[in-house]
Design a protein around this motif. Structure first.
Motif, PDB file in Angstrom:
ATOM      1  N   GLN A  49       0.827  -1.212   0.000  1.00 47.86           N
ATOM      2  CA  GLN A  49       0.000   0.000   0.000  1.00 47.86           C
ATOM      3  C   GLN A  49       0.862   1.263   0.000  1.00 47.86           C
ATOM      4  O   GLN A  49       0.502   2.269  -0.627  1.00 47.86           O
ATOM      5  N   ALA A  50       2.016   1.213   0.681  1.00 46.26           N
ATOM      6  CA  ALA A  50       2.911   2.374   0.694  1.00 46.26           C
ATOM      7  C   ALA A  50       3.458   2.640  -0.707  1.00 46.26           C
ATOM      8  O   ALA A  50       3.490   3.793  -1.158  1.00 46.26           O
ATOM      9  N   ILE A  51       3.876   1.593  -1.400  1.00 44.76           N
ATOM     10  CA  ILE A  51       4.370   1.753  -2.774  1.00 44.76           C
ATOM     11  C   ILE A  51       3.239   2.239  -3.669  1.00 44.76           C
ATOM     12  O   ILE A  51       3.415   3.155  -4.481  1.00 44.76           O
ATOM     13  N   ARG A  52       2.071   1.624  -3.535  1.00 45.71           N
ATOM     14  CA  ARG A  52       0.917   2.029  -4.350  1.00 45.71           C
ATOM     15  C   ARG A  52       0.601   3.509  -4.138  1.00 45.71           C
ATOM     16  O   ARG A  52       0.353   4.242  -5.101  1.00 45.71           O
ATOM     17  N   ALA A  53       0.614   3.959  -2.878  1.00 40.29           N
ATOM     18  CA  ALA A  53       0.326   5.366  -2.590  1.00 40.29           C
ATOM     19  C   ALA A  53       1.360   6.282  -3.248  1.00 40.29           C
ATOM     20  O   ALA A  53       1.003   7.314  -3.835  1.00 40.29           O
ATOM     21  N   GLU A  54       2.636   5.903  -3.171  1.00 41.19           N
ATOM     22  CA  GLU A  54       3.698   6.719  -3.787  1.00 41.19           C
ATOM     23  C   GLU A  54       3.555   6.732  -5.312  1.00 41.19           C
ATOM     24  O   GLU A  54       3.689   7.781  -5.947  1.00 41.19           O
ATOM     25  N   VAL A  55       3.305   5.565  -5.893  1.00 35.38           N
ATOM     26  CA  VAL A  55       3.145   5.470  -7.351  1.00 35.38           C
ATOM     27  C   VAL A  55       1.938   6.282  -7.803  1.00 35.38           C
ATOM     28  O   VAL A  55       2.011   7.048  -8.765  1.00 35.38           O
ATOM     29  N   ASN A  56       0.826   6.126  -7.099  1.00 31.57           N
ATOM     30  CA  ASN A  56      -0.382   6.848  -7.499  1.00 31.57           C
ATOM     31  C   ASN A  56      -0.256   8.356  -7.286  1.00 31.57           C
ATOM     32  O   ASN A  56      -0.819   9.137  -8.063  1.00 31.57           O
ATOM     33  N   ALA A  57       0.493   8.786  -6.281  1.00 27.44           N
ATOM     34  CA  ALA A  57       0.739  10.221  -6.095  1.00 27.44           C
ATOM     35  C   ALA A  57       1.563  10.752  -7.269  1.00 27.44           C
ATOM     36  O   ALA A  57       1.282  11.847  -7.792  1.00 27.44           O
ATOM     37  N   ALA A  58       2.563   9.990  -7.680  1.00 27.63           N
ATOM     38  CA  ALA A  58       3.378  10.402  -8.834  1.00 27.63           C
ATOM     39  C   ALA A  58       2.523  10.454 -10.094  1.00 27.63           C
ATOM     40  O   ALA A  58       2.626  11.403 -10.884  1.00 27.63           O
ATOM     41  N   ARG A  59       1.668   9.452 -10.285  1.00 24.85           N
ATOM     42  CA  ARG A  59       0.797   9.429 -11.461  1.00 24.85           C
ATOM     43  C   ARG A  59      -0.162  10.625 -11.443  1.00 24.85           C
ATOM     44  O   ARG A  59      -0.383  11.267 -12.466  1.00 24.85           O
ATOM     45  N   SER A  65      13.372   2.364   1.787  1.00 23.84           N
ATOM     46  CA  SER A  65      11.962   2.611   2.083  1.00 23.84           C
ATOM     47  C   SER A  65      11.168   2.691   0.782  1.00 23.84           C
ATOM     48  O   SER A  65      11.732   2.955  -0.287  1.00 23.84           O
ATOM     49  N   PRO A  66       9.847   2.504   0.877  1.00 25.25           N
ATOM     50  CA  PRO A  66       9.009   2.658  -0.317  1.00 25.25           C
ATOM     51  C   PRO A  66       9.155   4.031  -0.961  1.00 25.25           C
ATOM     52  O   PRO A  66       9.262   4.145  -2.179  1.00 25.25           O
ATOM     53  N   ARG A  67       9.177   5.071  -0.166  1.00 25.14           N
ATOM     54  CA  ARG A  67       9.309   6.422  -0.732  1.00 25.14           C
ATOM     55  C   ARG A  67      10.630   6.569  -1.472  1.00 25.14           C
ATOM     56  O   ARG A  67      10.669   7.101  -2.581  1.00 25.14           O
ATOM     57  N   GLU A  68      11.700   6.092  -0.874  1.00 22.54           N
ATOM     58  CA  GLU A  68      13.020   6.225  -1.498  1.00 22.54           C
ATOM     59  C   GLU A  68      13.088   5.490  -2.831  1.00 22.54           C
ATOM     60  O   GLU A  68      13.636   6.010  -3.810  1.00 22.54           O
ATOM     61  N   VAL A  69      12.505   4.303  -2.902  1.00 19.96           N
ATOM     62  CA  VAL A  69      12.595   3.552  -4.161  1.00 19.96           C
ATOM     63  C   VAL A  69      11.745   4.206  -5.244  1.00 19.96           C
ATOM     64  O   VAL A  69      12.171   4.286  -6.398  1.00 19.96           O
ATOM     65  N   VAL A  70      10.566   4.720  -4.905  1.00 14.38           N
ATOM     66  CA  VAL A  70       9.734   5.369  -5.926  1.00 14.38           C
ATOM     67  C   VAL A  70      10.383   6.676  -6.389  1.00 14.38           C
ATOM     68  O   VAL A  70      10.370   6.981  -7.587  1.00 14.38           O
TER      69      VAL A  70
END
Length: 158
Positions: free
Chosen positions: A29-39, A104-109
């Protein structure tokens, strides 16, 4: 220091020298949130999570950990499409991002968004779902990179 960057849930396993996996719902969910924020920042719609894609992503992250090598090709010669199909996902389109060393998820995205090819995958219009995989182990790889491997599979079903 490295331990301050690690996902808190991984630290105990890494300290005692075992493999750590974080394909848990919180990490996904953390990765999804970061990806969707970027999108969203680029006017793209949100992506959902698919368990089959996450299984394929996790298996690939574990494979990269086992070989201490970041690559889109698996140690068995598989490509992302073959791994996704093996997990039971019938795809119309797919893309894959891999990374190593981020804590972290944020760092990788952020890392992916700072790379033109990875950013294009995240912003692609031909995908609707993602799968997230992570595997980490103790020690460092060549270049003093932590043995933390991330896989993001983006796809659309047939």
């Amino acid at each position: 220091m490295l331990h301050r960057r690690l996902l808190p849930a991984l630290l105990p396993a890494l300290v005692i020298g075992r493999e750590a996996l974080a394909a848990d719902p919180g990490t996904q969910q953390a990765i999804r949130a970061e990806v969707n924020a970027a999108r969203a920042a680029f006017g793209r719609g949100p992506l959902g999570i698919d368990d089959r894609l996450s299984r394929a992503a996790t298996a690939h992250s574990r494979d990269m950990l086992a070989t201490s090598r970041m690559d889109h090709r698996g140690s068995d010669g598989s490509d992302p499409g073959a791994r996704i199909a093996r997990a039971g996902y019938r795809w119309r389109s797919f893309r894959e991002n891999v990374a190593a060393g981020q804590g972290s998820p944020r760092e990788v995205v952020v890392t992916w968004m700072n790379s033109a090819g990875h950013r294009a995958n995240i912003l692609a219009d031909d995908v609707t779902q993602i799968g997230v995989g992570f595997a980490g182990g103790p020690g460092m790889m060549m270049g003093n990179i932590p043995r933390l491997f991330w896989t993001l599979v983006l796809a659309a079903p047939r």
